[in-house]
Enzyme design. Structure first.
Site, PDB file in Angstrom:
ATOM      1  CG  ASP B 130      72.610  24.387 -21.972  1.00  0.00           C
ATOM      2  OD1 ASP B 130      73.310  25.295 -22.498  1.00  0.00           O
ATOM      3  OD2 ASP B 130      72.754  24.007 -20.804  1.00  0.00           O
ATOM      4  CB  CYS B 131      67.041  22.406 -25.053  1.00  0.00           C
ATOM      5  SG  CYS B 131      66.216  23.512 -23.922  1.00  0.00           S
ATOM      6  CE1 TYR B 132      63.207  24.529 -28.860  1.00  0.00           C
ATOM      7  CE2 TYR B 132      63.098  24.664 -26.466  1.00  0.00           C
ATOM      8  CZ  TYR B 132      62.602  24.186 -27.664  1.00  0.00           C
ATOM      9  OH  TYR B 132      61.508  23.374 -27.669  1.00  0.00           O
TER      10      TYR B 132
END
Lengths: 144, 387
Positions: B130-132
């Site tokens: 989700d963050c990368y």
């Protein structure tokens, strides 16, 4: 008398002709074969030291060229790229001819092309790949 | 007896009054003037070595792409780098080989190209988070476009190293170079009297934090090297007869030069890297000048038979570097050609460059913040059941 190092490439149709014998017999040349390779259906290559008088050598070159043989005078069996050599000396302990030595005063690699036997042991012993064999079967012949 | 501190020597360096000589030059000075006078006159002795040091590599941080990627697998010019650390950090080992299957190209070549300022192809994959969110990337980087790039070499600058010979009846290809059959040649890899740790055998002045010449720039000793083995048997002059102490080194790749970091291919073995290292030896007292003035005649190494594929290779002989550097060694009654794998020419350039830096006041000595272990022996890896 003159001594040269020569590279000869024979097309396949010459495989059954005794070219070296004719060079010796008809042109009075003293021949020392340093390296020979034959690839079936392709070509044969020879590196040899040739000793003889200048005129005989010149006529022998004419004869070979006329026969369709590629004939090149070499300085050596290898080329040394001095720009990439790090002068480590790894090539010197495998060189049987004394062509590659380390100078003990400044530790520079010294190369004496005339002494080279074209054994090519140095080519793969060089860690920085600064040495190239002159003879590449069916490839490009570098200026030795 | 004269004694000097690091601080006193540094004061002289700042005032450009320091007397600096190389580890070759000190030999003649001591022969001429004796150790007491030499210790008084000389402040620093510089050393140098430039040989293949396999245990080397670079930490790189690539910066973040848009959208960003948590790199799981990384390749640089098709050479895998270790990416099991955070999102865009990777460690490129010098001996890592290209995935093309060739033994002719590897991590050291990529490192050399980065130092030369060339563009290198970066490829990375990820599973996406989700963050990368990005799952793959292919681009080009150079030392100008990435963040940190520093060499961190776990084991360099071995204090002495065994020479290699081959008693078998076939040519063998080793990390010590091509070894011809029936003791056809001897290869060795130390710059003898110029070699850094030879000039301070008990690591009195060399420790964590020592500023050094590293790959053409200033670097540091980070730790003792892996397999650091100072407990090896030593001669009366304190010098071991085989690989003993070693160093872990760190330095800025971006400031390095390809004159002092070069990729190496050891035929049939794979890729290694020539690393240029020079360490200044402060002449604190007469004892240090005695160590630094050691000559090749008094430095010995064992010759090992590399045709025995064992971690304990048989020793054939013990020879001095004077003999090795003469170009011939007598083995079993026969004269055998001997050649170095490390460049004495470049070792001299390193020692004299470091000398010039110190003379010019550009390089100050650093007193170790902690000592390196003076007793240690590496363990062997035993094969045990149940794994």
């Amino acid at each position: 008398m003159q001594i040269i190092k020569a590279f000869l490439r024979f097309p396949q149709e010459h495989f059954n002709k005794p070219i070296t014998w004719r060079l010796i017999k008809e042109y009075n040349l003293i021949i020392n074969i340093l390296r020979a390779e034959v690839a079936p259906n392709k070509a044969g290559e020879l590196i040899m030291d040739i000793e003889g008088n200048e005129q005989d050598i010149a006529e022998a070159i004419d004869f070979a060229t006329h026969e369709g043989i590629e004939f090149r005078i070499l300085r050596s069996g290898i080329t040394l790229n001095e720009g990439s050599c790090v002068h480590c000396g790894a090539c010197t302990s495998v060189c049987p001819s004394g062509a590659l030595t380390l100078r003990r005063d400044d530790w520079n690699l010294a190369f004496t092309p005339e002494k080279c036997y074209a054994c090519e042991l140095c080519v793969k012993s060089c860690p920085v790949r600064a040495i190239t064999a002159v003879m590449h079967l069916n490839g490009t012949v570098l200026a030795g | 007896m004269s004694r000097k501190s690091f601080a006193e020597i540094n004061e002289k360096i700042k005032q450009r009054r320091a007397v600096v000589v190389t580890a070759e030059e000190i030999i003649e000075i001591v022969a001429e003037k004796g150790t007491a006078q030499a210790a008084k006159e000389v402040d620093v002795v510089t050393t140098g070595t430039f040989g293949p040091m396999c245990s080397s590599g670079a930490w790189l941080n690539f910066g973040h792409s848009e959208p960003p990627i948590r790199m799981t697998k990384v390749w640089l010019n098709d050479v895998p780098a270790y990416a099991g650390v955070a999102a865009v950090d990777a460690y490129l080992g010098a001996t890592e080989l290209t995935e093309s299957g060739s033994l002719e190209y590897g991590g050291a070549h990529v490192i050399e190209e980065l130092i030369a300022g060339k563009q290198v192809k970066l490829r990375a994959t990820s599973y996406g988070t989700d963050c990368y969110p990005r799952t793959e990337i292919a681009t080009y980087i150079s030392k100008e476009t990435i963040n940190e790039a520093y060499l961190f070499n776990p084991r360099n600058a071995y204090q002495n190293y065994g020479a290699a010979v081959n008693r078998s009846d076939r040519t063998i290809h080793t990390y010590m170079g091509t070894l011809l059959p029936n003791c056809g040649n001897v290869n060795y890899s130390t710059s003898g009297a110029l070699s850094p740790l030879i000039n301070d055998p008990y690591l009195r002045t060399i420790g964590i934090g020592t500023r050094i010449f590293f790959g053409g720039t200033q670097g540091y000793i980070a730790w003792h090297g892996t397999q650091h083995n100072p407990s090896r048997p030593r001669g009366e002059n304190g010098l071991p007869f085989q690989n003993a102490a070693s160093l872990a080194l760190i330095g800025d790749l971006k400031q390095m030069s390809t004159q002092f970091i070069r990729a190496a291919v050891m035929e049939g073995y794979g890729v290694s890297m020539f690393v240029g290292v020079g360490i200044p030896i402060p002449i604190l007292d007469e004892e240090m000048v005695r160590y630094a003035a050691v000559c090749n005649h008094d430095i010995y190494t064992n010759i090992y038979d590399y045709s025995v594929p064992s971690r304990s290779r048989p020793v054939l002989a013990k020879v001095s570097y004077e003999t090795l550097q003469s170009g011939n060694v007598v083995l079993e009654g026969r004269k055998v050609p001997a050649a170095p794998l490390s460049s004495m020419k470049t070792a001299r350039v390193i020692a004299s460059t470091l000398k010039q830096w110190i003379v010019d006041g550009q390089f100050l000595l650093s007193e170790p913040v902690a000592s390196l272990p003076t007793t240690a022996s590496p363990q062997n890896l035993e094969i045990v059941g149940g794994a």
